[in-house]
Design a protein around this motif. Structure first.
Motif, mmCIF file in Angstrom:
data_model
loop_
_atom_site.group_PDB
_atom_site.id
_atom_site.type_symbol
_atom_site.label_atom_id
_atom_site.label_comp_id
_atom_site.label_asym_id
_atom_site.label_seq_id
_atom_site.Cartn_x
_atom_site.Cartn_y
_atom_site.Cartn_z
ATOM 1 N N VAL A 23 47.955 40.912 39.451
ATOM 2 C CA VAL A 23 47.445 41.399 38.317
ATOM 3 C C VAL A 23 45.955 41.979 38.700
ATOM 4 O O VAL A 23 45.552 41.402 39.061
ATOM 5 C CB VAL A 23 47.446 40.745 37.007
ATOM 6 N N GLU A 24 45.989 43.256 38.502
ATOM 7 C CA GLU A 24 44.531 43.980 38.946
ATOM 8 C C GLU A 24 43.842 44.021 37.587
ATOM 9 O O GLU A 24 44.356 44.399 36.541
ATOM 10 C CB GLU A 24 44.512 45.471 39.447
ATOM 11 N N PHE A 25 42.610 43.490 37.436
ATOM 12 C CA PHE A 25 41.991 43.569 36.038
ATOM 13 C C PHE A 25 40.553 43.747 36.191
ATOM 14 O O PHE A 25 40.094 43.692 37.291
ATOM 15 C CB PHE A 25 42.464 42.319 35.235
ATOM 16 N N THR A 26 39.743 44.259 35.241
ATOM 17 C CA THR A 26 38.354 44.583 35.095
ATOM 18 C C THR A 26 37.923 43.270 34.207
ATOM 19 O O THR A 26 38.456 43.088 33.086
ATOM 20 C CB THR A 26 38.232 45.883 34.599
ATOM 21 N N ASN A 67 34.059 44.942 28.058
ATOM 22 C CA ASN A 67 34.328 45.827 29.199
ATOM 23 C C ASN A 67 35.367 45.124 30.038
ATOM 24 O O ASN A 67 34.994 45.119 31.462
ATOM 25 C CB ASN A 67 32.889 46.145 29.674
ATOM 26 N N SER A 68 36.545 44.740 29.464
ATOM 27 C CA SER A 68 37.322 43.948 30.218
ATOM 28 C C SER A 68 38.661 44.475 29.690
ATOM 29 O O SER A 68 39.064 44.960 28.907
ATOM 30 C CB SER A 68 37.291 42.304 30.082
ATOM 31 N N ILE A 128 34.895 45.520 47.460
ATOM 32 C CA ILE A 128 35.286 43.840 47.590
ATOM 33 C C ILE A 128 35.610 43.357 46.317
ATOM 34 O O ILE A 128 34.961 43.769 45.013
ATOM 35 C CB ILE A 128 33.828 43.160 48.081
ATOM 36 N N THR A 129 36.784 42.941 46.080
ATOM 37 C CA THR A 129 37.422 42.487 44.868
ATOM 38 C C THR A 129 37.787 40.817 45.168
ATOM 39 O O THR A 129 38.685 40.705 46.100
ATOM 40 C CB THR A 129 38.931 43.235 44.414
ATOM 41 N N PRO A 130 37.275 40.158 44.316
ATOM 42 C CA PRO A 130 37.753 38.784 44.383
ATOM 43 C C PRO A 130 39.248 38.434 43.849
ATOM 44 O O PRO A 130 39.759 39.272 43.010
ATOM 45 C CB PRO A 130 37.036 37.942 43.226
ATOM 46 N N CYS A 131 39.959 37.800 44.662
ATOM 47 C CA CYS A 131 41.392 37.371 44.426
ATOM 48 C C CYS A 131 41.739 36.265 44.109
ATOM 49 O O CYS A 131 41.337 35.377 44.977
ATOM 50 C CB CYS A 131 42.495 38.020 45.753
ATOM 51 N N LEU A 132 42.018 35.913 42.943
ATOM 52 C CA LEU A 132 42.417 34.700 42.409
ATOM 53 C C LEU A 132 43.929 34.149 42.714
ATOM 54 O O LEU A 132 44.484 34.897 42.156
ATOM 55 C CB LEU A 132 41.980 34.431 40.981
ATOM 56 N N TYR A 169 38.971 42.521 39.659
ATOM 57 C CA TYR A 169 39.394 41.486 40.154
ATOM 58 C C TYR A 169 40.857 41.363 40.518
ATOM 59 O O TYR A 169 41.516 42.635 39.777
ATOM 60 C CB TYR A 169 39.262 40.193 39.160
ATOM 61 N N MET A 170 41.569 40.590 41.049
ATOM 62 C CA MET A 170 42.934 40.704 41.309
ATOM 63 C C MET A 170 43.344 39.035 40.724
ATOM 64 O O MET A 170 42.628 37.968 41.350
ATOM 65 C CB MET A 170 43.349 40.880 42.731
#
Length: 158
Positions: free
Chosen positions: A51-54, A27-28, A4-8, A60-61
């Motif tokens: 943009v996929e990011f940690t 850690n980002s 599950i990845t939150p998408c903004l 997150y997206m």
């Protein structure tokens, strides 16, 4: 990527926002930038689509979807800060161009709502002594940016 990845959803500022967010916490990182391959209401071929990011180890997206949807405080990101120095640093960064709210909430320059809280707050609020948790909640309700020392004093009853 997480299951599950939150998408903004952003209107053309997904990459800018993601770069800002990953600069805030350890850690980002930016993991991938995906361009549009066809014309859409969110962009034209070559424009940044996703943009996929940690962020602090979580996936997150950020999507450039166009002007159709806006963020609301109904969904927020909560940052658990180890101490007042970290809380101040994150708060100050999110405040730059943003809008501070009551109880440690802030809406950043991109419209995303955040809760910037000390890590100890959860334990204080869950204390089995209802007088302690009530005093802490009463203190929180009087604050904009949360102050660790004030919360600890309220918890102790001093």
């Amino acid at each position: 990527m997480s299951k599950i990845t939150p998408c903004l959803w952003f209107d053309g500022k997904a990459e800018e926002a993601a770069k800002f967010y990953v600069s805030l916490l350890p850690n980002s990182r930016i993991d991938a930038v995906v361009p549009y391959s066809v014309e859409t209401p969110g962009g034209k071929p070559g424009d940044v689509m996703v943009v996929e990011f940690t962020l602090a180890g979580e996936s997150y997206m950020a999507l450039n979807g166009g002007p159709y949807f806006q963020f609301t405080p109904a969904i927020s990101l909560s940052v658990s800060c180890s101490d007042q120095a970290e809380l101040d640093r994150v708060w100050d960064a999110l405040s730059d161009g943003g809008s501070p709210q009551q109880c440690g909430w802030i809406t950043d320059r991109y419209g995303v709502s955040w809760q910037v809280v000390p890590a100890a707050l959860g334990a204080m609020m869950k204390d089995k002594d209802p007088a302690k948790s009530r005093r802490v909640m009463e203190a929180v309700l009087k604050m904009i940016k949360l102050d660790v020392k004030t919360l600890e004093s309220a918890y102790r009853g001093s």
